[in-house]
Write a protein that holds these residues in place. Sequence first.
Motif, PDB file in Angstrom:
ATOM      1  N   SER A   3       0.806  -1.330   0.033  1.00 35.61           N
ATOM      2  CA  SER A   3       0.025  -0.274   0.019  1.00 35.61           C
ATOM      3  C   SER A   3       1.008   0.800  -0.453  1.00 35.61           C
ATOM      4  O   SER A   3       1.988   1.290   0.821  1.00 35.61           O
ATOM      5  CB  SER A   3      -0.770  -0.171   1.524  1.00 35.61           C
ATOM      6  OG  SER A   3      -1.938  -1.120   1.031  1.00 35.61           O
ATOM      7  N   CYS A   5       0.966   5.595   1.427  1.00 34.04           N
ATOM      8  CA  CYS A   5       0.603   5.592   1.940  1.00 34.04           C
ATOM      9  C   CYS A   5       0.661   7.602   2.456  1.00 34.04           C
ATOM     10  O   CYS A   5       2.403   7.674   2.404  1.00 34.04           O
ATOM     11  CB  CYS A   5       1.043   5.619   3.516  1.00 34.04           C
ATOM     12  SG  CYS A   5      -0.369   3.799   3.720  1.00 34.04           S
ATOM     13  N   CYS A  27      -1.970   0.104  -7.050  1.00 32.69           N
ATOM     14  CA  CYS A  27      -1.605  -0.328  -5.703  1.00 32.69           C
ATOM     15  C   CYS A  27      -2.543   0.135  -4.863  1.00 32.69           C
ATOM     16  O   CYS A  27      -3.453   1.864  -5.057  1.00 32.69           O
ATOM     17  CB  CYS A  27      -0.178   0.376  -4.888  1.00 32.69           C
ATOM     18  SG  CYS A  27       1.278  -0.596  -5.518  1.00 32.69           S
ATOM     19  N   GLU A  28      -3.390  -0.102  -3.648  1.00 31.33           N
ATOM     20  CA  GLU A  28      -4.078   0.710  -2.435  1.00 31.33           C
ATOM     21  C   GLU A  28      -3.281   1.642  -2.621  1.00 31.33           C
ATOM     22  O   GLU A  28      -2.052   2.211  -2.238  1.00 31.33           O
ATOM     23  CB  GLU A  28      -4.238  -0.453  -1.730  1.00 31.33           C
ATOM     24  CG  GLU A  28      -5.380   0.473  -0.010  1.00 31.33           C
ATOM     25  CD  GLU A  28      -5.039  -0.357   0.778  1.00 31.33           C
ATOM     26  OE1 GLU A  28      -6.204  -0.888   0.656  1.00 31.33           O
ATOM     27  OE2 GLU A  28      -4.715  -0.681   1.633  1.00 31.33           O
ATOM     28  N   ALA A  71      -3.739   1.039   5.781  1.00 26.98           N
ATOM     29  CA  ALA A  71      -3.627  -0.002   5.083  1.00 26.98           C
ATOM     30  C   ALA A  71      -4.029  -1.132   5.224  1.00 26.98           C
ATOM     31  O   ALA A  71      -4.065  -1.376   6.599  1.00 26.98           O
ATOM     32  CB  ALA A  71      -2.028   0.283   4.875  1.00 26.98           C
ATOM     33  N   ASN A  73      -2.801  -4.188   3.028  1.00 27.94           N
ATOM     34  CA  ASN A  73      -1.454  -4.714   2.616  1.00 27.94           C
ATOM     35  C   ASN A  73      -1.015  -4.620   3.962  1.00 27.94           C
ATOM     36  O   ASN A  73      -0.274  -3.686   4.830  1.00 27.94           O
ATOM     37  CB  ASN A  73      -0.659  -4.262   1.754  1.00 27.94           C
ATOM     38  CG  ASN A  73      -2.051  -4.416   0.569  1.00 27.94           C
ATOM     39  OD1 ASN A  73      -2.424  -5.642   0.502  1.00 27.94           O
ATOM     40  ND2 ASN A  73      -2.054  -3.542   0.073  1.00 27.94           N
TER      41      ASN A  73
END
Length: 362
Positions: A3, A5, A27-28, A71, A73
């Motif tokens: 993830s 951030c 990606c997240e 997150a 992940n």
Amino acid sequence: MLSICMIAKNEEKNIARALESLRPLGCEIVVVDTGSADATREIAARYTKHVYDYVWEDDFAAAKNYAAQRASNPYVLILDSDEYVEQFDMGQLEQLLISHPKEAGRIKRINYLTKNGERQEQREWINRIFAREDFYYEGRIHEQVTARDGSDYGTYQAPVVIGHTGYDLTEEEKKAKAARNYALLQREYERLTAQVLEQGFGLPGQPPESEQLPYIVYQLGKSSYLAGDFDKACEHFAEGLSFDLNPNLEYVIDMVETYGYALLNSGQPETALLLESVYAEFGDTADFKFLMGLIYMNNARFEEAIRQFELATAYADCRSKGVNSYAAWYNIGVIKECLGDREQARSYYKKCGDYAPARKRL
């Protein structure tokens, strides 16, 4: 597996560029807004559904830890909203995550800024990729990735390159940012100083011993340097270098070099000659040799200056763009011109290519 951030506040001028550069990665993306009064939150919502609010507490580590917690992940990459991806090899990174499970990934950041009308680039490697269950951020400002078990940890170079424009500011913006950072750093310095004194380390009038204190003192010096207060920067760097430091740490290397530039900028070229005493520890880079060239140049030790600039050009890599090529050749040209050797000066200026100051001298 990964993830990305980000925390942001009033970054409507930058955040779209940052998030747009992440779109191809798939990606997240987690964005934590810390109290924006502009369109930052709305822009972020166009790129991800994972946008959260966080009450700002003058603590960058706390905000980034909150973002990592949101997150889903196991691994996170932390970016700032004034950064953006230039290169990213996801396949190679995923292999590194598997082969280095208990280590932090270092990404290459290129800082773009303008100084005296000249576009500059400075390169650095910073810890930004880690497993959420093994690491967290510590430090109110200029926060550091820390192992949860308190141990030292290994690192690896990740196949990630990001651009950063956070230092490319007007003089007023630089001073405002430096003042904000300085206030937070001073609070952290006072907290750490009180902590180590309570533990019985250090004596009155001497710098208390702490692993975090030298880094905070270094950042106080950097904030002063950014604000143009070179005398205060010199005071902080001198204090920071009074600690027993590991000369291989990147912040220590940068502290030594920025101290040299601060001494030159504050009109203390003779004092800057003190860096000769640490040449054995720090001299094996183009950046340090270039700095020594400037120091000798400002002390009218021209032959030694030329030698250092020539040595700098033998390196393939450098942190500040040009110190191993056109900037070094330009300074040799200036010395040759000042000494009356116009033909040699011209030949060195020509080696600089399109470097504007060299074209002007020609």
